[in-house]
Design an enzyme around this catalytic site. Structure first.
Site, PDB file in Angstrom:
ATOM      1  CE  LYS A 107      34.433 -22.286  23.984  1.00  4.29           C
ATOM      2  NZ  LYS A 107      33.325 -22.535  24.316  1.00  4.29           N
TER       3      LYS A 107
HETATM    4  C1  LIG Z   1      32.495 -21.043  24.589  1.00  2.00           C
HETATM    5  C2  LIG Z   1      30.457 -21.249  24.849  1.00  2.00           C
HETATM    6  C3  LIG Z   1      30.608 -20.028  24.523  1.00  2.00           C
HETATM    7  C4  LIG Z   1      30.185 -18.855  24.038  1.00  2.00           C
HETATM    8  O1  LIG Z   1      31.142 -18.997  22.304  1.00  2.00           O
HETATM    9  P1  LIG Z   1      32.114 -18.018  21.228  1.00  2.00           P
HETATM   10  O2  LIG Z   1      32.092 -18.336  20.290  1.00  2.00           O
HETATM   11  O3  LIG Z   1      33.144 -17.281  22.582  1.00  2.00           O
HETATM   12  O4  LIG Z   1      31.361 -16.348  21.859  1.00  2.00           O
HETATM   13  C5  LIG Z   1      28.676 -20.526  24.679  1.00  2.00           C
HETATM   14  N1  LIG Z   1      28.503 -21.329  25.196  1.00  2.00           N
HETATM   15  C6  LIG Z   1      29.486 -22.059  26.246  1.00  2.00           C
HETATM   16  C7  LIG Z   1      29.088 -23.284  26.617  1.00  2.00           C
HETATM   17  C8  LIG Z   1      30.307 -21.750  25.738  1.00  2.00           C
HETATM   18  O5  LIG Z   1      31.315 -22.648  26.294  1.00  2.00           O
END
Ligand SMILES: *Cc1c(COP(=O)(O)O)cnc(C)c1O
Length: 429
Positions: A107
């Site tokens: 993210k």
């Molecule tokens: C947010 C997150 C996901 C999921 O990603 P999406 O885009 O919501 O499908 C998977 N793994 C981790 C570690 C995350 O922080």
């Protein structure tokens, strides 16, 4: 480029307005009016380009001229100041490590990009924008870090008291400056409800510009397409058919990969790997979409019962089930299967994964039972962020990386709240 609302009851709008609003006035998600494939030569000569050059070319059509090209270049370079290595697990499976950023979560890419875009748009405004986020863990840290020091933007993060890991809490509460952490007496859903109530509170929104920073926001969603292309750059000379297994929660990450595919990236297939929250798996079996309350698991960033970006995935496939089915497979795994996968990766391949990556690995293996490809699963967080689970399974201690160690010594600063009125009072003060 104009953006339209997937609810089709709001006017088309600019990139700037879509970013500042987050969600369209009719509560729909924004979607780009067109996606034009890149020139074939872009992929043919990709080895000669830097990551920032690749990213700029890939995202330009969505953003220029609303953000001038030279400024977009600076934004992209600032966002991508770390590595995206592909690590081979065996001859059929590799992993794309997305945890080399400042908070060790994928993210970071979206949050850093969005922060820089908002900072640019708000440079000349006299009124600050307030980014309001509820987090169950990783989102808050990435957003806080991405927005730290951005002028004209204040970030307020709500997190459930005692429900995030120590590391995650430190990442949220120790930054200061324009970042404030609110420790909510409740669970994640309470935080989420308070944020939703704030967005619908006319008295509040008439007094301040509020926006969100989850993957609904196009400036957080779209830049996630970059690293699918970086993977191709690293693997194209070795493997002809590449598929991606993406550990999915809100389906923003995998959906961005599908945008890269629309841009011409050769991808054989996508695999959405899920924990017990199997709404999409059930849809792909039954063609009936029935969202469920979320179930708590050890891969908790994917505990989502109603994935908000799935509607964008359908739009990308012309809302045609057969088209979608030929491009997407989906599997669901229990916590025990996830633990076994963590152990297998460690004992057979000497690779320490996190629970989300382990779910991605399981999806890759299932796909390979009936298909031929080289499957890349996305490692979406560093294993230390889920220390308890990982150490318990592999029976080894893992060293804290420097990014994490640096925050562990800092002092937590958070304001406790319990009700919506307290949140509102805090925001208006
Ligand atoms: C947010 C997150 C996901 C999921 O990603 P999406 O885009 O919501 O499908 C998977 N793994 C981790 C570690 C995350 O922080």
């Amino acid at each position: 480029m104009k953006y339209y609302s997937l609810n089709k009851k709001a006017p088309n709008t600019t990139f700037e307005e879509a970013v500042v609003r987050g969600l369209a006035p009719d509560k729909g998600l924004y979607f780009p009016e067109s996606i034009t494939p890149l020139e074939a030569s872009f992929f043919e000569n990709i080895e000669d380009k830097s990551n920032a050059e690749i990213a700029l070319e890939a995202i330009r059509q969505f953003i220029v001229p609303e953000i001038p090209e030279d400024i977009l270049k600076t934004i992209v370079e600032g966002t991508l100041s770390f590595d995206f290595p592909v690590v081979e697990i065996n001859k059929n499976i590799s992993t794309l490590e997305l945890f080399h950023g400042p908070t060790m979560a994928f993210k970071d890419v979206g949050a850093r990009f969005m922060a820089r875009c908002l900072g640019y748009f708000n440079k000349t405004n006299t009124n600050d924008i307030t980014v309001l986020v509820a987090t169950s863990g990783d989102t808050g840290g990435a957003v806080a870090n991405g927005f730290l020091g951005v002028k004209g933007v204040n970030v307020v993060i709500l997190y459930p008291s005692g429900k995030v890991s120590d590391i995650q809490e430190k990442q949220l509460t120790t930054l200061g400056q324009n970042i404030t952490a609110l420790e909510v007496d409740g669970v994640f859903d309470d935080c989420q409800d308070m944020v939703k109530q704030a967005f619908m509170d006319k008295e509040l929104t008439s007094k301040m510009q509020l926006t969100s920073a989850n993957s609904i926001n196009i400036a957080r969603w779209l830049p996630q397409l970059f690293y699918f292309i970086f993977t191709y750059k690293q693997l194209k000379s070795k493997y002809k058919d590449i598929a991606f297994s993406v550990p999915s929660g809100n389906f923003g990450n995998i959906c961005a990969g599908m945008v890269a595919q629309k841009l011409g990236l050769p991808v054989k297939h996508f695999i959405a790997s899920n924990n017990a929250n199997a709404t999409v798996v059930n849809y792909m079996l039954s063609q009936t979409y029935s969202p469920k309350p979320s179930i708590q698991t050890i891969s908790n960033a994917m505990d989502v019962g109603n994935p908000s970006n799935f509607i964008r995935i359908q739009e990308l496939h012309n809302n045609d089930f057969e088209t979608l089915k030929s491009n997407l497979s989906s599997f669901s795994y229990t916590d025990n299967e996830t633990r076994e996968a963590l152990l297998e990766l460690y004992s057979d391949f000497n690779y320490v994964a996190d629970p989300h990556g382990a779910v991605g690995y399981l999806g890759a293996k299932d796909y390979l039972k009936n298909n031929e490809a080289h499957v890349v699963f996305l490692e979406t967080a560093h294993p230390t962020k889920f220390l308890d689970v990982v150490e318990d399974v592999i029976k080894e201690n893992i060293d804290l990386p420097p990014q994490i160690e640096a925050v562990m010594d800092k002092e937590k600063v958070a304001t406790k709240i319990g009700t919506y009125e307290e949140l509102k009072g805090f925001l208006l003060k």
